[in-house]
Design an enzyme around this catalytic site. Structure first.
Site, PDB file in Angstrom:
ATOM      1  N   GLY A   1       0.826  -1.200   0.000  1.00  0.00           N
ATOM      2  CA  GLY A   1       0.000   0.000   0.000  1.00  0.00           C
ATOM      3  C   GLY A   1       0.857   1.244   0.000  1.00  0.00           C
ATOM      4  N   ASN A   2       0.245   2.393   0.248  1.00  0.00           N
ATOM      5  CA  ASN A   2       1.020   3.636   0.329  1.00  0.00           C
ATOM      6  C   ASN A   2       0.450   4.496   1.450  1.00  0.00           C
ATOM      7  OD1 ASN A   2      -1.095   5.409  -0.824  1.00  0.00           O
ATOM      8  ND2 ASN A   2      -0.779   4.125  -2.624  1.00  0.00           N
ATOM      9  N   ARG A   3       1.082   5.633   1.668  1.00  0.00           N
ATOM     10  CA  ARG A   3       0.776   6.424   2.863  1.00  0.00           C
ATOM     11  C   ARG A   3      -0.323   7.465   2.637  1.00  0.00           C
ATOM     12  NH1 ARG A   3       5.188   6.974   6.443  1.00  0.00           N
ATOM     13  NH2 ARG A   3       5.179   9.216   6.229  1.00  0.00           N
ATOM     14  N   SER A   4      -1.012   7.415   1.521  1.00  0.00           N
ATOM     15  CA  SER A   4      -2.053   8.425   1.262  1.00  0.00           C
ATOM     16  C   SER A   4      -3.192   8.298   2.274  1.00  0.00           C
ATOM     17  CB  SER A   4      -2.598   8.245  -0.157  1.00  0.00           C
ATOM     18  OG  SER A   4      -3.701   9.093  -0.342  1.00  0.00           O
TER      19      SER A   4
END
Ligand code: CTP
Length: 429
Positions: free
Chosen positions: A223-226
């Site tokens: 995933g990512n940190r958005s």
């Protein structure tokens, strides 16, 4: 039949609306009971119209008890009150949840063979459909055409959620949670309606937000940190400017804003389907979602275990579709008669390095993606992601001078929406 609307106790807080809640024959009908509760708790008057087949899932007694109103399914009941016309005429909002493939087909064809479809034909109120069905049915060309036809007539068709379906299936077609449907229709019920004379009055703006997740196994994902904060702020600013907002949420730390037409997606591939659907017929698309560029080549149906031989696992990645770039090339091949937005805004999360600055990377990306506008921001451990502050630069493909903005995400969002409204004036349909 029915009671009058509940008395207005405090006109500035509670604006009681008459809602028709249509229920068609899907297993998700049980969720409509919670949705009805939410409407009642908000103080609204609700008339439930189940289709005859839906009564195999939830019976009349439940609907009458929860709505505190008599319930009919056929045009031949309570004929003296001409229900099939009256309920639709009196309604402030008609919402069908769940809307089956069959119900969508009958509504699209203008049929009136039960009280619910008759009401859909007789009403002048906003109509919202929350579809629920198996993925194959949702993706069938007949359903896609029916949804497009209903949307072209102004019906708000909420994107179904992705997840567990009846039986062993999983995919797109799940009825969103009652709270999400409630949030998606809140704009029709709010006492203080959004201003209709704003800079985006009459415009439809599609906004993607949050970060995608690419599953490795049932418990792990890339995933990512958005956090979704900037996308939420953009949606609020677009609503405040009078736009209708189609909000496509990937994973976010916060709930979607009220008053938007909400759809959800988890992976990049699901987001591509949801964004493309939402973008059709919209005036503007803003891609603020952080999309994973790669996904594991293989999804393992069972949890990956530490192997006995202590070998380090190797994860092979494959490229995800570039949603924005694909949409731009589809728009180009469809030509002026196509229904994709004329104004497409990308977001670029960049880190500068020894070769180029953040803005140089941004300018190259604007050219590569082919969109009209790019909002560039610098990202890093403590910059942008998950915070309430942002500093951005807006770049324009038509040569308009770059615009810098800094401040809270709400402030930045208002400036982006102002620039979008300005740019809309110069793009030809
Ligand atoms: N985007 C997209 N599909 C992808 C990746 C990104 O539609 N697979 C969109 C994002 O929503 C954003 C814009 O493209 O509006 C730029 O995203 P970004 O991650 O900054 O760029 P990438 O294309 O992934 O380029 P790179 O990571 O190589 O800088």
């Amino acid at each position: 039949m029915g009671q009058g609307p509940a008395p207005r106790t405090n006109a500035s807080v509670v604006a009681v609306k008459r809602i028709v809640l249509g229920v068609s024959a899907g297993i998700a009908a049980y969720k409509a009971a919670s949705l009805l509760r939410l409407f009642k708790e908000a103080g609204h008057h609700v008339d439930v119209i189940p289709t005859p087949a839906s009564l195999d899932f939830i019976g009349v007694a439940t609907w009458e008890a929860l709505s505190a109103n008599p319930v009919n399914t056929s045009v031949f009941e309570a004929v003296d009150t001409v229900n099939h016309v009256r309920l639709g005429q009196e309604a402030d909002l008609v919402i069908v949840a769940p809307a089956t493939a069959d119900l969508l087909a009958r509504a699209a064809a203008g049929m009136a063979n039960d009280l619910l479809t008759g009401t859909l034909l007789a009403t002048g109120a906003p109509v919202v459909m929350a579809p629920a069905m198996h993925t194959e049915m949702w993706e069938h060309p007949a359903t896609i055409a029916n949804v497009a036809l209903l949307r072209s007539r102004g019906v708000q068709v909420i994107e179904p959620a992705v997840g567990r379906l009846t039986g062993k299936d999983s995919g797109a077609g799940r009825l969103p949670e009652p709270e999400e449907i409630f949030a998606a229709v809140a704009g029709h019920l709010d006492a203080a309606a959004p201003p209709k004379g704003g800079s985006l009055a009459g415009k439809v703006v599609a906004i993607s937000a949050g970060g995608t997740r690419e599953p490795l196994d049932p418990v792990r994902f890339l995933g990512n940190r958005s956090s979704g904060r900037q996308g939420i702020a953009l949606a609020k600013a677009a609503l405040a400017a009078g736009a209708s907002v189609r909000f496509i949420a990937a994973h976010m730390d916060l709930p979607a804003p009220t008053g938007v037409e909400l759809s959800t997606a988890s992976t990049a591939e699901q987001l591509q389907v949801a964004v493309t659907r939402a973008a059709r017929g919209a005036d503007v698309l803003i891609m603020s979602a952080a999309v994973a560029d790669f996904r594991p080549a293989e999804y393992l149906g069972a949890k990956i275990k530490k192997s006995d031989d202590h070998a380090d696992p190797v994860i092979t990645l494959v490229r995800n579709p570039d949603i924005l770039a694909t949409l731009m090339s589809d728009r180009a091949s469809e030509g002026p008669a196509g229904s994709l937005p004329r104004l497409v805004v990308g977001f670029a999360a960049e880190t500068g390095d020894a070769q180029s600055t953040v803005l140089e990377y941004g300018a190259a990306k604007l050219a590569r993606k082919g969109c009209e506008m790019l909002v560039v921001n610098e990202v890093g451990e403590n910059l942008t992601f998950g915070t309430d502050e942002n500093a951005i630069t807006m770049l324009f493909a038509d040569g308009t001078e770059a615009v810098h903005a800094a401040g809270s995400k709400d402030h930045v969002a208002a400036l982006v929406i102002e620039a979008v409204a300005g740019a809309l004036g110069s793009v030809a349909r």
